[in-house]
Design a protein around this motif. Structure first.
Motif, PDB file in Angstrom:
ATOM      1  N   ASP A  87      63.720  37.116  68.765  1.00  0.00           N
ATOM      2  CA  ASP A  87      62.622  37.793  69.460  1.00  0.00           C
ATOM      3  C   ASP A  87      61.268  37.218  69.079  1.00  0.00           C
ATOM      4  O   ASP A  87      60.334  37.226  69.871  1.00  0.00           O
ATOM      5  N   GLU A  88      61.142  36.728  67.851  1.00  0.00           N
ATOM      6  CA  GLU A  88      59.849  36.248  67.377  1.00  0.00           C
ATOM      7  C   GLU A  88      59.586  34.828  67.869  1.00  0.00           C
ATOM      8  O   GLU A  88      60.457  33.955  67.797  1.00  0.00           O
ATOM      9  N   ILE A  89      58.372  34.593  68.385  1.00  0.00           N
ATOM     10  CA  ILE A  89      57.991  33.276  68.891  1.00  0.00           C
ATOM     11  C   ILE A  89      57.766  32.322  67.719  1.00  0.00           C
ATOM     12  O   ILE A  89      57.037  32.631  66.782  1.00  0.00           O
ATOM     13  N   ALA A  90      58.419  31.158  67.798  1.00  0.00           N
ATOM     14  CA  ALA A  90      58.299  30.171  66.722  1.00  0.00           C
ATOM     15  C   ALA A  90      58.392  28.777  67.326  1.00  0.00           C
ATOM     16  O   ALA A  90      58.625  28.606  68.520  1.00  0.00           O
ATOM     17  N   GLY A  91      58.179  27.773  66.477  1.00  0.00           N
ATOM     18  CA  GLY A  91      58.263  26.391  66.942  1.00  0.00           C
ATOM     19  C   GLY A  91      56.922  25.693  66.866  1.00  0.00           C
ATOM     20  O   GLY A  91      55.949  26.227  66.320  1.00  0.00           O
ATOM     21  N   THR A  92      56.865  24.493  67.411  1.00  0.00           N
ATOM     22  CA  THR A  92      55.650  23.679  67.389  1.00  0.00           C
ATOM     23  C   THR A  92      55.080  23.541  68.793  1.00  0.00           C
ATOM     24  O   THR A  92      55.774  23.087  69.704  1.00  0.00           O
ATOM     25  N   LEU A  93      53.814  23.934  68.947  1.00  0.00           N
ATOM     26  CA  LEU A  93      53.112  23.789  70.224  1.00  0.00           C
ATOM     27  C   LEU A  93      52.366  22.460  70.200  1.00  0.00           C
ATOM     28  O   LEU A  93      51.495  22.239  69.361  1.00  0.00           O
ATOM     29  N   LYS A  94      52.706  21.572  71.135  1.00  0.00           N
ATOM     30  CA  LYS A  94      52.050  20.270  71.222  1.00  0.00           C
ATOM     31  C   LYS A  94      50.954  20.357  72.267  1.00  0.00           C
ATOM     32  O   LYS A  94      51.238  20.550  73.447  1.00  0.00           O
ATOM     33  N   ILE A  95      49.723  20.218  71.810  1.00  0.00           N
ATOM     34  CA  ILE A  95      48.579  20.439  72.697  1.00  0.00           C
ATOM     35  C   ILE A  95      47.574  19.300  72.563  1.00  0.00           C
ATOM     36  O   ILE A  95      47.291  18.819  71.459  1.00  0.00           O
ATOM     37  N   GLY A  96      47.055  18.844  73.704  1.00  0.00           N
ATOM     38  CA  GLY A  96      46.003  17.835  73.721  1.00  0.00           C
ATOM     39  C   GLY A  96      44.704  18.489  74.160  1.00  0.00           C
ATOM     40  O   GLY A  96      44.696  19.301  75.085  1.00  0.00           O
ATOM     41  N   VAL A  97      43.601  18.138  73.497  1.00  0.00           N
ATOM     42  CA  VAL A  97      42.345  18.850  73.745  1.00  0.00           C
ATOM     43  C   VAL A  97      41.176  17.869  73.835  1.00  0.00           C
ATOM     44  O   VAL A  97      41.024  16.984  72.991  1.00  0.00           O
ATOM     45  N   SER A  98      40.358  18.053  74.861  1.00  0.00           N
ATOM     46  CA  SER A  98      39.145  17.260  75.021  1.00  0.00           C
ATOM     47  C   SER A  98      38.243  17.439  73.801  1.00  0.00           C
ATOM     48  O   SER A  98      38.158  18.527  73.229  1.00  0.00           O
ATOM     49  N   SER A  99      37.549  16.380  73.413  1.00  0.00           N
ATOM     50  CA  SER A  99      36.824  16.346  72.133  1.00  0.00           C
ATOM     51  C   SER A  99      35.831  17.495  71.941  1.00  0.00           C
ATOM     52  O   SER A  99      35.816  18.138  70.894  1.00  0.00           O
ATOM     53  N   ASN A 100      34.964  17.744  72.936  1.00  0.00           N
ATOM     54  CA  ASN A 100      33.960  18.797  72.779  1.00  0.00           C
ATOM     55  C   ASN A 100      34.604  20.173  72.614  1.00  0.00           C
ATOM     56  O   ASN A 100      34.198  20.973  71.773  1.00  0.00           O
ATOM     57  N   PHE A 101      35.619  20.449  73.428  1.00  0.00           N
ATOM     58  CA  PHE A 101      36.323  21.724  73.329  1.00  0.00           C
ATOM     59  C   PHE A 101      36.980  21.841  71.955  1.00  0.00           C
ATOM     60  O   PHE A 101      36.964  22.902  71.329  1.00  0.00           O
ATOM     61  N   ALA A 102      37.541  20.737  71.488  1.00  0.00           N
ATOM     62  CA  ALA A 102      38.208  20.736  70.185  1.00  0.00           C
ATOM     63  C   ALA A 102      37.224  21.067  69.061  1.00  0.00           C
ATOM     64  O   ALA A 102      37.551  21.790  68.117  1.00  0.00           O
ATOM     65  N   GLN A 103      36.002  20.556  69.168  1.00  0.00           N
ATOM     66  CA  GLN A 103      35.020  20.776  68.109  1.00  0.00           C
ATOM     67  C   GLN A 103      34.442  22.178  68.117  1.00  0.00           C
ATOM     68  O   GLN A 103      34.303  22.804  67.062  1.00  0.00           O
ATOM     69  N   TYR A 104      34.142  22.697  69.295  1.00  0.00           N
ATOM     70  CA  TYR A 104      33.366  23.938  69.365  1.00  0.00           C
ATOM     71  C   TYR A 104      34.193  25.203  69.624  1.00  0.00           C
ATOM     72  O   TYR A 104      33.741  26.297  69.302  1.00  0.00           O
TER      73      TYR A 104
END
Length: 289
Positions: A87-104
């Motif tokens: 029932d519990e959510i687990a695992g690895t989320l692979k996410i790519g993020v634009s630089s400005n969004f990633a910083q702020y």
């Protein structure tokens, strides 16, 4: 063939270079070459051709790379399904993020998600939107947060539309903006195009470029010292910056905006970890930070 072979082929195809691939895989170059030679013997065909600039894949190699990428996708799906059988959510989320969004924005976003789902781990790639979209298209990440739209991509959600500002230490006469010193910074093509198009439609003379720097934050610090003005998206501005800002408007006095999109890979759409993140980011409410 196994996971290591699939991963090796995928990275080697991106890099087209044995040395760089070995560095990414944290193995020695001779070890990688030996593994590749064994794979060629196992398949019964040459997979690569060495060139002056690196390597090129043969037709058999191209076919095997496509197969390897499909197997990597299936492997990722299998792992996530097993992790979420409970029932519990687990695992690895692979996410790519634009630089400005990633910083702020990203740090607070991931923190809020991890408080809800503490067993989730994150594999994050950051960079310009074009790089993130490339990773998304290849199936290397589950989803991407990008600062430009890709009309051909169907699986996406518009997260927000933010204004763009002219920022300076003191108020400027916008009619005479070309005469003021502008500080430019390196950014992705989408934002650069938005600003250039607006400038061409608004002014008949080019900007006076005083400085060109590699980071947006550097340009802001220079503006704080009164060394010029810059043009930035709202995401990077904070109350404590204490900068004067003027909204960039089009010819009809409508604010020109920059969009933030959440795009996801259709192959991973129904994974529990992806579904929960999609739900969370759309209800989070702090995208404008």
């Amino acid at each position: 063939m196994d996971y290591k072979d699939w991963n090796m082929l995928s990275i080697l195809y991106e890099e087209k270079n044995i040395t760089k691939t070995a560095e990414k895989l944290f193995v020695s170059q001779p070890s990688l070459s030996y593994r590749l030679k064994n794979l060629e013997e196992e398949i019964g065909a040459d997979l690569i051709i060495k060139t002056r600039s690196g390597i090129e894949f043969t037709a058999e190699g191209e076919y095997l790379v496509d197969y390897a990428r499909e197997m990597l996708k299936e492997f990722m799906i299998m792992k996530d399904n097993i992790n979420n059988m409970e029932d519990e959510i687990a695992g690895t989320l692979k996410i790519g993020v634009s630089s400005n969004f990633a910083q702020y924005v990203l740090p607070d976003l991931l923190k809020s998600f991890s408080l809800k789902y503490p067993k989730v781990r994150f594999n994050v790639t950051t960079g310009w939107s074009s790089i993130i979209y490339n990773a998304l298209s290849k199936g290397n990440i589950h989803l991407g947060i990008l600062r430009t739209d890709y009309p051909g991509h169907k699986h996406k959600v518009l997260l927000n539309k933010e204004p763009i500002y002219i920022v300076s230490q003191e108020k400027l006469d916008l009619k005479n903006l070309p005469g003021y010193k502008q500080i430019q910074y390196s950014t992705d093509t989408s934002l650069k195009t938005i600003i250039q198009r607006w400038w061409a439609e608004t002014y008949s003379t080019p900007a006076t470029i005083e400085m060109e720097v590699d980071r947006l934050e550097t340009s802001k610090e220079l503006v704080k010292r009164g060394l010029g003005y810059t043009i930035v998206p709202a995401i990077c501005l904070k109350e404590e910056d204490r900068l004067h800002k003027e909204t960039v408007l089009d010819s009809e006095d409508t604010p020109i905006t920059r969009d933030t999109w959440l795009m996801y890979n259709a192959d991973f759409e129904h994974l529990a970890i992806v579904e929960k993140f999609l739900e969370h980011i759309q209800s989070w409410g702090n995208i404008n930070h």
